[in-house]
Motif scaffolding. Structure first.
Motif, PDB file in Angstrom:
ATOM      1  N   PHE A 163      38.965 -36.445  -0.114  1.00 44.55           N
ATOM      2  CA  PHE A 163      37.902 -35.400  -0.103  1.00 44.55           C
ATOM      3  C   PHE A 163      38.415 -34.140  -0.484  1.00 44.55           C
ATOM      4  O   PHE A 163      37.939 -33.180  -1.214  1.00 44.55           O
ATOM      5  CB  PHE A 163      37.175 -34.990   1.431  1.00 44.55           C
ATOM      6  CG  PHE A 163      36.529 -33.958   1.709  1.00 44.55           C
ATOM      7  CD1 PHE A 163      35.657 -33.382   0.968  1.00 44.55           C
ATOM      8  CD2 PHE A 163      37.146 -32.992   2.634  1.00 44.55           C
ATOM      9  CE1 PHE A 163      34.999 -32.288   1.201  1.00 44.55           C
ATOM     10  CE2 PHE A 163      36.740 -31.823   2.833  1.00 44.55           C
ATOM     11  CZ  PHE A 163      35.469 -31.348   2.044  1.00 44.55           C
TER      12      PHE A 163
ATOM     13  N   MET B  10      32.519 -37.055  -1.397  1.00 41.56           N
ATOM     14  CA  MET B  10      32.468 -37.230  -0.063  1.00 41.56           C
ATOM     15  C   MET B  10      31.531 -38.541   0.386  1.00 41.56           C
ATOM     16  O   MET B  10      30.336 -38.287   0.223  1.00 41.56           O
ATOM     17  CB  MET B  10      32.367 -36.015   1.151  1.00 41.56           C
ATOM     18  CG  MET B  10      32.674 -36.595   2.442  1.00 41.56           C
ATOM     19  SD  MET B  10      32.539 -35.118   3.508  1.00 41.56           S
ATOM     20  CE  MET B  10      32.235 -33.602   2.621  1.00 41.56           C
TER      21      MET B  10
ATOM     22  N   ARG C 228      36.948 -32.177  -3.740  1.00 40.83           N
ATOM     23  CA  ARG C 228      36.148 -31.158  -3.242  1.00 40.83           C
ATOM     24  C   ARG C 228      35.297 -30.244  -4.121  1.00 40.83           C
ATOM     25  O   ARG C 228      35.720 -29.846  -5.060  1.00 40.83           O
ATOM     26  CB  ARG C 228      36.304 -30.266  -1.847  1.00 40.83           C
ATOM     27  CG  ARG C 228      37.239 -29.384  -2.103  1.00 40.83           C
ATOM     28  CD  ARG C 228      38.142 -29.080  -0.808  1.00 40.83           C
ATOM     29  NE  ARG C 228      39.053 -28.147  -1.125  1.00 40.83           N
ATOM     30  CZ  ARG C 228      38.830 -26.446  -1.199  1.00 40.83           C
ATOM     31  NH1 ARG C 228      37.662 -26.181  -0.644  1.00 40.83           N
ATOM     32  NH2 ARG C 228      39.735 -25.774  -1.283  1.00 40.83           N
TER      33      ARG C 228
ATOM     34  N   LYS D  78      33.667 -26.583   7.494  1.00 38.36           N
ATOM     35  CA  LYS D  78      33.926 -27.953   7.768  1.00 38.36           C
ATOM     36  C   LYS D  78      34.771 -28.179   8.782  1.00 38.36           C
ATOM     37  O   LYS D  78      35.043 -29.422   9.187  1.00 38.36           O
ATOM     38  CB  LYS D  78      34.744 -28.502   6.483  1.00 38.36           C
ATOM     39  CG  LYS D  78      33.872 -28.438   5.301  1.00 38.36           C
ATOM     40  CD  LYS D  78      34.485 -28.893   4.060  1.00 38.36           C
ATOM     41  CE  LYS D  78      33.563 -28.660   2.767  1.00 38.36           C
ATOM     42  NZ  LYS D  78      33.298 -27.249   2.670  1.00 38.36           N
TER      43      LYS D  78
ATOM     44  N   GLN E 134      31.097 -37.920   5.758  1.00 32.08           N
ATOM     45  CA  GLN E 134      30.475 -36.449   5.869  1.00 32.08           C
ATOM     46  C   GLN E 134      29.822 -36.558   7.376  1.00 32.08           C
ATOM     47  O   GLN E 134      29.812 -35.381   8.068  1.00 32.08           O
ATOM     48  CB  GLN E 134      29.464 -36.832   4.814  1.00 32.08           C
ATOM     49  CG  GLN E 134      28.421 -35.156   4.770  1.00 32.08           C
ATOM     50  CD  GLN E 134      27.329 -35.109   3.766  1.00 32.08           C
ATOM     51  OE1 GLN E 134      27.228 -36.072   2.995  1.00 32.08           O
ATOM     52  NE2 GLN E 134      26.869 -33.904   3.341  1.00 32.08           N
TER      53      GLN E 134
END
Length: 301
Positions: free
Chosen positions: A295, A1, A299, A52, A6
């Motif tokens: 992402f 990311m 991830r 998130k 972010q």
């Protein structure tokens, strides 16, 4: 990311957290009698534990793609997050996935007890539809009704809850690729699909664009589950903030188990390419959604 993504996700997650904090405050609303402190504390433990906030962020970014970015969209995004939080509280229960940790913290039934966790999940789910009905979400009540109906179907018997049932039924029995894809599209994919679709609806996007964002949501929903299953096999509990290796231990059917890691990564790359192609007509306006798709595929927790 990337640092920029972010930072952006952190800001959006903070906005979501602020609204969730307000929605789960102690003051009783009109039509309520009292909010029992222990139930409220259990709800807040399940809803205000970081993360998130991917699903509400997708609502926000999909709406922004079509020119809407205001408090009403954030309210609708938080309604979806309340549904997601309820699902996690219930999924962690001993009768379901039986998890002790969520995002590195004790799950609700461990921090309180099973009865409190069940009621907290019930209350979070119910609150979501209260929140989604408010005038601020959209000036047209028909749109609010549409969003309520679509969220109900995404979360219910033919969506997330049904997918969880299929997942439980898949323990210690063979499942075909088509069956696994179906249960994952319901259990995980339904809310991610709804997030992208709801954002477009909130912004009064043309139905062709709603359909395009719906397909984008389907792709990243599958990608999210594939990446999650891969992490369950390869990542450490410390990295994930929860137990890993539980799918294999429970004998659950996954595409990673069926394909292996190599083919899974190939499919993730294919899904990302299709998702990026879908967003190309929107040009630079879709930059954040494209970055989120990247992402999801790459991830590490």
């Amino acid at each position: 990311m990337t640092f920029e993504l972010q930072q952006h996700l952190a800001v959006q997650a903070g906005n979501v957290e602020t609204v969730l904090d307000r929605l789960t405050s102690a003051a009783a609303l009109s039509g309520e009698t009292v909010r029992p402190p222990r139930l409220l504390a259990a709800m807040r433990h399940g809803a205000l534990n970081g993360g998130k906030r991917l699903r509400p962020v997708l609502v926000l970014e999909a709406a922004r793609l079509f020119g809407r970015d205001d408090a009403g969209v954030l309210q609708a995004a938080c309604a979806l997050e309340l549904v997601h939080c309820y699902s996690l509280v219930h999924d962690d229960l001993p009768a379901m996935d039986d998890d002790d940790l969520r995002r590195g913290q004790p799950t609700v039934h461990k921090a309180y007890d099973e009865a409190a966790a069940i009621l907290a999940g019930d209350a979070l789910l119910t609150l979501a539809f209260d929140v989604l009905c408010e005038d601020i979400v959209h000036a047209d009540p028909a749109v609010r009704l549409r969003l309520c109906r679509e969220l109900s179907r995404a979360a219910g018997i033919g969506g997330m809850a049904g997918g969880q049932m299929l997942d439980l039924d898949s323990e210690h029995r063979a499942r075909s690729e088509a069956e696994i894809r179906q249960l994952q599209s319901m259990k995980t994919g339904a809310l991610l699909r709804h997030a992208c679709r709801a954002g477009a609806i909130l912004a009064d996007a043309p139905e062709t664009d709603v359909d395009r964002l719906t397909r984008f949501g389907e792709l990243i929903g599958l990608a999210f589950q594939l990446a999650d299953d891969l992490l369950d096999v390869e990542a450490s509990p410390e990295t994930m903030g929860k137990a890993t290796g539980k799918d294999a231990e429970a004998g659950k059917a996954t595409l990673v188990g069926l394909w292996g890691a190599g083919k899974t990564r190939q499919e993730l790359a294919r899904l990302l390419q299709e998702a990026e192609t879908l967003l190309k007509p929107y040009g630079a306006k879709a930059r954040t959604l494209t970055a989120i798709a990247e992402f999801i595929v790459s991830r590490t927790n």
